[in-house]
Design a protein around this motif. Sequence first.
Motif, short mmCIF file in Angstrom:
data_model
loop_
_atom_site.label_atom_id
_atom_site.label_comp_id
_atom_site.label_asym_id
_atom_site.label_seq_id
_atom_site.Cartn_x
_atom_site.Cartn_y
_atom_site.Cartn_z
N PRO A 49 38.73 38.02 43.68
CA PRO A 49 39.04 36.59 43.52
C PRO A 49 37.88 35.84 42.87
O PRO A 49 36.71 36.19 43.09
CB PRO A 49 39.24 36.10 44.95
CG PRO A 49 39.41 37.31 45.78
CD PRO A 49 38.76 38.45 45.07
N LYS A 50 38.19 34.84 42.09
CA LYS A 50 37.13 34.09 41.38
C LYS A 50 37.66 32.71 41.05
O LYS A 50 38.88 32.52 40.92
CB LYS A 50 36.73 34.81 40.09
CG LYS A 50 37.86 34.94 39.08
CD LYS A 50 37.40 35.71 37.88
CE LYS A 50 38.51 35.90 36.87
NZ LYS A 50 39.22 34.74 36.42
N LEU A 51 36.76 31.77 40.87
CA LEU A 51 37.15 30.45 40.39
C LEU A 51 36.19 29.94 39.31
O LEU A 51 36.63 29.44 38.28
CB LEU A 51 37.18 29.43 41.55
CG LEU A 51 38.48 29.37 42.33
CD1 LEU A 51 38.35 28.42 43.51
CD2 LEU A 51 39.66 28.94 41.46
N CYS A 52 34.90 30.11 39.51
CA CYS A 52 33.97 29.53 38.53
C CYS A 52 33.71 30.50 37.38
O CYS A 52 33.04 30.13 36.41
CB CYS A 52 32.67 29.09 39.18
SG CYS A 52 31.64 30.44 39.76
N ALA A 53 34.20 31.73 37.46
CA ALA A 53 33.93 32.72 36.41
C ALA A 53 35.13 32.87 35.48
O ALA A 53 36.28 32.81 35.93
CB ALA A 53 33.60 34.07 37.04
N THR A 54 34.85 33.08 34.21
CA THR A 54 35.86 33.45 33.23
C THR A 54 35.13 34.19 32.12
O THR A 54 33.94 33.92 31.88
CB THR A 54 36.64 32.22 32.70
OG1 THR A 54 37.69 32.65 31.85
CG2 THR A 54 35.74 31.25 31.93
N LEU A 65 33.44 32.63 45.76
CA LEU A 65 34.71 33.25 46.13
C LEU A 65 34.70 34.76 45.84
O LEU A 65 35.49 35.52 46.39
CB LEU A 65 35.85 32.57 45.34
CG LEU A 65 37.25 32.75 45.88
CD1 LEU A 65 37.39 32.14 47.26
CD2 LEU A 65 38.26 32.11 44.94
N CYS A 66 33.82 35.17 44.95
CA CYS A 66 33.87 36.53 44.42
C CYS A 66 32.93 37.46 45.16
O CYS A 66 32.47 38.46 44.62
CB CYS A 66 33.54 36.51 42.94
SG CYS A 66 31.81 36.07 42.63
#
Length: 939
Positions: A49-54, A65-66
């Motif tokens: 899971p991730k939110l700030c990474a792309t 989250l990761c």
Amino acid sequence: MTLIKEPDYGTPAADSEQIVELQIDGQPVKVPAGTSVMRAAALAGFSIPKLCATDSLEAFGSCRLCLVEIEGGRGTPASCTTPVAAGMKVKTQTPKLEKLRRGVMELYISDHPLDCLTCPANGDCELQDMAGVVGLREVRYGFDGENHLDAPTDSSNPYFDFDESKCIACSRCVRACSEVQGTFALTIAGRGFDSKVSASAGELFLNSECVSCGACVQACPTSTLQEKSVVDLGMPTRSVITTCAYCGVGCSFKAEMRGDELVRMVPYKDGGANEGHSCVKGRFAFGYASHPDRVMKPLMREKITDQWREVEWEEAIGFVGRRMREIQDQYGVGAIGGITSSRCTDEEVYVVQKMVRAAFGNNNVDTCARVCHSPTGYGLSQTFGTSAGTQDFKSVAKSDVIVVIGANPTDGHPVFASRMKRRLREGAKLVVIDPRRIDLVRSPHVEASYHLQLAPGTNVAVVNAFAHVVVTEGLVDSDFVAERCEGYEQWAEFIARPEHSPEAVEEITGVPASELREAARLYATGGNGAIYYGLGVTEHSQGSTMVMGMANLAMATGNIGRDGVGINPLRGQNNVQGSCDMGSFPHEFPGYRHVSDDTVRGVYETLWGRALEAEPGLRIPNMFDAAVDGSFKALFVQGEDIAQSDPNTKHVTAALKSLDLLVVQDLFINETAKLAHVLLPGTSFLEKDGTFINAERRINRVRPIMAPRTGKHEWEIVCEIAQAMGYPMTYDHSSEIMDEIAITTPTFSGVSFKMLDEKGSVQWPCNANAPQGTPIMHVDGFVRGKGRFVETDYIPTSERSTRRFPLILTTGRILSQYNVGAQTRRTANVAWHPEDLLELHPHDAEVRGIKDGDEVALASRVGETHLHARIDDRMPVGVVYTTFHHPVTGANVVTTDNSDWATNCPEYKVTAVQVRLKKAAERHESSVASERLPALAQD
Ligand code: SF4
Ligand code: SF4
Ligand code: SF4
Ligand code: FES
């Protein structure tokens, strides 16, 4: 057809040849050193899971989250910021990790509006997805505490909204704007709970530094930054991969549809030219394709003063075919011709030149590239043996010194400019050679080492002085020259002459000799030196000479044939390269082979079943002159507004009005169509099925998202005209046209729609010798064998400033508009550039009593126009500048018909002019008129 979801590996790929082996959830995984644990896991099929990474951005590590567990390691590190190590054992799913992740998500959700069902991003929201992935079932903190749920929405940008209430402060937008786009328009203001995204200095997006590239919208994991079209139309449900129809960068996009409606254009990460980035035109300015101004049925009239009459295709095509033949019967075979368009596909261009050569029976075919990059074709073929740029765009990442001459990439080629700026931020040096202080000279985290602010029209003197320094200071790459080139000795003797020294040309060019010397040394000794240039090089009376001068310089310093170097024309329109490649010039068949070559002509004569003319035909300016003389009587114009885009509008208009038959194929009733007898409605890029070729020779597929709204493809119309003239010309599909191009053109022999659909895109030459295409040209030898040094005498233009016309006008374009504006003026892009302005230096304004925003008269020896003034010290004293996007201004009313000696490319960049306050100009005119009266009376 479904919606294409590209995988997101979380962090960018590592550029290492060393391979590291590790274990993730018990599985062995091998990845390049420097890869993040998150990316390694994603590549192996484990989703963390991730939110700030792309994967378009460097890892940031803020959302937590990761988290993962690493055997023998302490705590639970973020997988996005942790690089892999040999023998590492990673666990991505444990009860502890799951609990921690749920805790993080709880915090996010407790400050997020829970309106998922009515949110425009429903189904396309990473926050929503992650809540599901971590198994969030409850939010223990409630929604009553302090929160951001009432934060306002900034709707000022015409294309996207910023709904602050949905922001999770992940900073992806800020980093996209800095790392990908390089504009640095966004910041996270405040700290902790108060942190929020802010466009420059708290401005609304529309008034900020934002250039609407869309990178932040693309990066945003929530609906905070959201396309208005998605809000209005709903989430798209299917996608088609296609190519932008604006500039020569040739960006790939996913055209995302809902039913038959285009909802948005999303830059395609696998696009070779853009790798997931875009600019405001390709990303958002597609509304012109469905604009009510579009002509959907053929129009005809006897005289150009008559009203248009809507007719059926059969009548229009039959009329054109019959009249073309009648005119030839009356005035001769050479009395008709055609002009191809750099906006059309290769296949559409190919059939026009075929119609002219085989059905018209002459070589009177030319292209709008005549007025932009024809000197590139001539200059590079003379020196290197091929009429195209030498590099792929990626090459700039390996450049150490970048020289930009007569180009304004941040406006004209924005996605490539972002690549270039990234390399400059990494430390490459920049030399800008331009009369105007373009944005690249100084922008956030980029500053040119040298800005050589030369006088317009003195390019050749400057490039010769560069070469003079290289030769006389012993900076020549002698091994490269000895092994790869010819004509060096003679050229070196020529260029070493004292008249080419920086000191000798300082007075002519206005460039301080010491700066020029230092810049030349930097280019010659600073590592990989790359030259990028634009129309500020080609649109001069010595455009071809200048192209050869740059080629000489690159050869002398060995800056050819590898990554990071080269001579790189930044092409203006989407398919300038392709329209030239397709045989649009009156002297060349496709693949730049002369019409007098019996062998080549024989190939086409056999295939087309017609004897073909061996003499070159008329160029565009010759057609205009012959029309005025009365020997040229009919013209077919494909998708090009020559009445607005060609120089000396008065002369062009007189020529077009002299024709017995003017046939225009276009989307709109443009300035040229206003003088036409027949208007054949064209197709937008959303309806085309074919290929465009960008500035790096990349052949990109253009795929239709809908059938032609006019009922016919443009190539079908051309074939039917040829048939109406008695020449059989049919294809069942545009792929068959490419097949014909491939069997007749050696550089394209490996190309087919099928191959492009499999590979994505290739750069020509693509044939048995180079089945994967050719990213870099002239690697082991020049296409012509040896690179040829050519003497490049500087000959000043005859266009000089005088007492009557003391200023020099130069022209260019602006980011939000495109060419003559036919498309972009019919989109919300007018918010940024509603009119053409005249930029002038404060001194030139002051002596004329002109204030910012005043209406001024701009007059040259051929014409006069009016526009508003913009006072800006980025112009040097004595030089004024305008764009040519709006017909109402008609900047080309004042440009002369001087042109390049070799190719007739117009000298748009140097026009002697006078500027006066409009009221003063009117007084001046009336006093001149009253002075003339007695003389007239005596006549
Ligand atoms: S649209 Fe582009 S320039 Fe504007 S803020 Fe977003 S990333 Fe920056
Ligand atoms: S606007 Fe979007 S990308 Fe930017 S910080 Fe907020 S949620 Fe993240
Ligand atoms: S840079 Fe050029 S090709 Fe790319 S999106 Fe912008 S206009 Fe289109
Ligand atoms: S995705 Fe790794 S910390 Fe946010």
